[in-house]
Enzyme design. Structure first.
Site, PDB file in Angstrom:
ATOM      1  N   LYS A  36      10.544  19.647  11.223  1.00 11.30           N
ATOM      2  CA  LYS A  36      10.021  19.042  12.456  1.00 11.30           C
ATOM      3  C   LYS A  36       8.518  19.280  12.642  1.00 11.30           C
ATOM      4  O   LYS A  36       7.961  19.004  13.696  1.00 11.30           O
ATOM      5  CB  LYS A  36      10.775  19.564  13.681  1.00 11.30           C
ATOM      6  CG  LYS A  36      12.258  19.291  13.642  1.00 11.30           C
ATOM      7  CD  LYS A  36      12.579  17.823  13.592  1.00 11.30           C
ATOM      8  CE  LYS A  36      14.074  17.589  13.632  1.00 11.30           C
ATOM      9  NZ  LYS A  36      14.464  16.274  13.169  1.00 11.30           N
ATOM     10  N   CYS A  37       7.871  19.763  11.612  1.00 12.80           N
ATOM     11  CA  CYS A  37       6.433  20.025  11.660  1.00 12.80           C
ATOM     12  C   CYS A  37       5.661  18.720  11.482  1.00 12.80           C
ATOM     13  O   CYS A  37       6.113  17.809  10.784  1.00 12.80           O
ATOM     14  CB  CYS A  37       6.078  21.010  10.534  1.00 12.80           C
ATOM     15  SG  CYS A  37       4.313  21.393  10.408  1.00 12.80           S
ATOM     16  N   GLY A  38       4.497  18.643  12.102  1.00 10.44           N
ATOM     17  CA  GLY A  38       3.631  17.481  11.916  1.00 10.44           C
ATOM     18  C   GLY A  38       3.183  17.309  10.474  1.00 10.44           C
ATOM     19  O   GLY A  38       2.755  16.227  10.067  1.00 10.44           O
ATOM     20  N   LEU A  39       3.294  18.364   9.675  1.00 10.47           N
ATOM     21  CA  LEU A  39       2.927  18.296   8.259  1.00 10.47           C
ATOM     22  C   LEU A  39       4.123  17.933   7.372  1.00 10.47           C
ATOM     23  O   LEU A  39       3.984  17.862   6.150  1.00 10.47           O
ATOM     24  CB  LEU A  39       2.337  19.635   7.807  1.00 10.47           C
ATOM     25  CG  LEU A  39       1.045  20.055   8.525  1.00 10.47           C
ATOM     26  CD1 LEU A  39       0.635  21.461   8.107  1.00 10.47           C
ATOM     27  CD2 LEU A  39      -0.064  19.066   8.257  1.00 10.47           C
ATOM     28  N   ALA A  40       5.284  17.683   7.969  1.00 10.44           N
ATOM     29  CA  ALA A  40       6.489  17.353   7.199  1.00 10.44           C
ATOM     30  C   ALA A  40       6.319  16.150   6.268  1.00 10.44           C
ATOM     31  O   ALA A  40       6.984  16.098   5.232  1.00 10.44           O
ATOM     32  CB  ALA A  40       7.686  17.156   8.130  1.00 10.44           C
TER      33      ALA A  40
END
Length: 159
Positions: A36-40
Site C-alpha cells: 500500500k506504499c506510494g512506491l509500490a
C-alpha cells in the site's frame, strides 16, 4: 553477529525456513516492500529485472514490512497472492519482517551494519534496496526512491 551472509536465515510466509546459502553464486537484490506504499509501482520494475536476469543468476528477495505507516496490511497468508495478483510478482517473498528496532530481521541487521545509509544505518522507508554480489558481499545500498531500472547497470556488472 554472523560474519557471513550465507549463514543468515529467514522465513517464507508459509513458515518454511530459508537459509541464504541457498542463493550462493547468485547476485541478490533484497528489498523491503509494502503493497500500500506510494512506491509500490516499483514492484513492476523489480519484476522486470527479475524476469530479464533470473536465468543469468539474479535473485530478488522481497521482505514485506509494516513498519512505515502500516502500508503492508496483508498477512503472511495473503502477501504472496496479493503481490502476484496486484503487481505480477513472481520473485520470492519472505515473511513480514521488521527492518528496524529490537525485532529486526537478521538479514537486515547484517545489511544495515555492512551498508549504512547517508543518515545512519536505519531503514527510512519502504523499498530500500541492497545489492549483494555472487560471493555474499553487500556492495551497494539504494534509497527507496531509486527506481529498479536505475539499478540494472549495477546488476549487469555483477552478473
Amino acid at each position: 553477529m554472523m560474519k557471513n551472509f550465507y549463514q543468515l536465515h529467514t522465513t517464507r510466509p508459509n513458515g518454511e525456513t530459508v537459509t541464504m546459502d541457498a542463493y550462493q553464486g547468485k547476485v541478490i537484490l533484497i528489498v523491503n516492500t509494502a503493497t500500500k506504499c506510494g512506491l509500490a509501482p516499483q514492484f513492476d520494475g523489480l519484476e522486470k529485472l527479475y524476469q530479464k536476469y533470473k536465468d543469468k543468476g539474479l535473485i530478488i528477495l522481497g521482505f514485506p514490512s509494516d513498519q512505515f505507516m502500516h502500508q503492508e496490511p496483508e498477512t503472511n497468508e495473503t502477501i504472496e497472492e496479493a503481490c502476484r495478483l496486484n503487481f505480477g510478482v513472481t520473485f520470492p517473498l519472505m515473511k513480514k519482517s521488521d527492518v528496524n528496532g529490537k525485532n529486526t530481521n537478521e538479514v537486515f541487521l547484517f545489511l544495515k551494519k555492512r551498508l549504512g545509509g547517508i543518515f545512519g544505518s536505519k531503514i527510512k522507508w519502504n523499498f530500500t534496496k541492497f545489492l549483494i554480489d555472487k560471493n555474499g558481499k553487500p556492495v551497494k545500498r539504494f534509497s527507496p526512491i531509486t527506481k529498479p531500472e536505475a539499478i540494472e547497470k549495477y546488476i549487469q556488472k555483477l552478473l
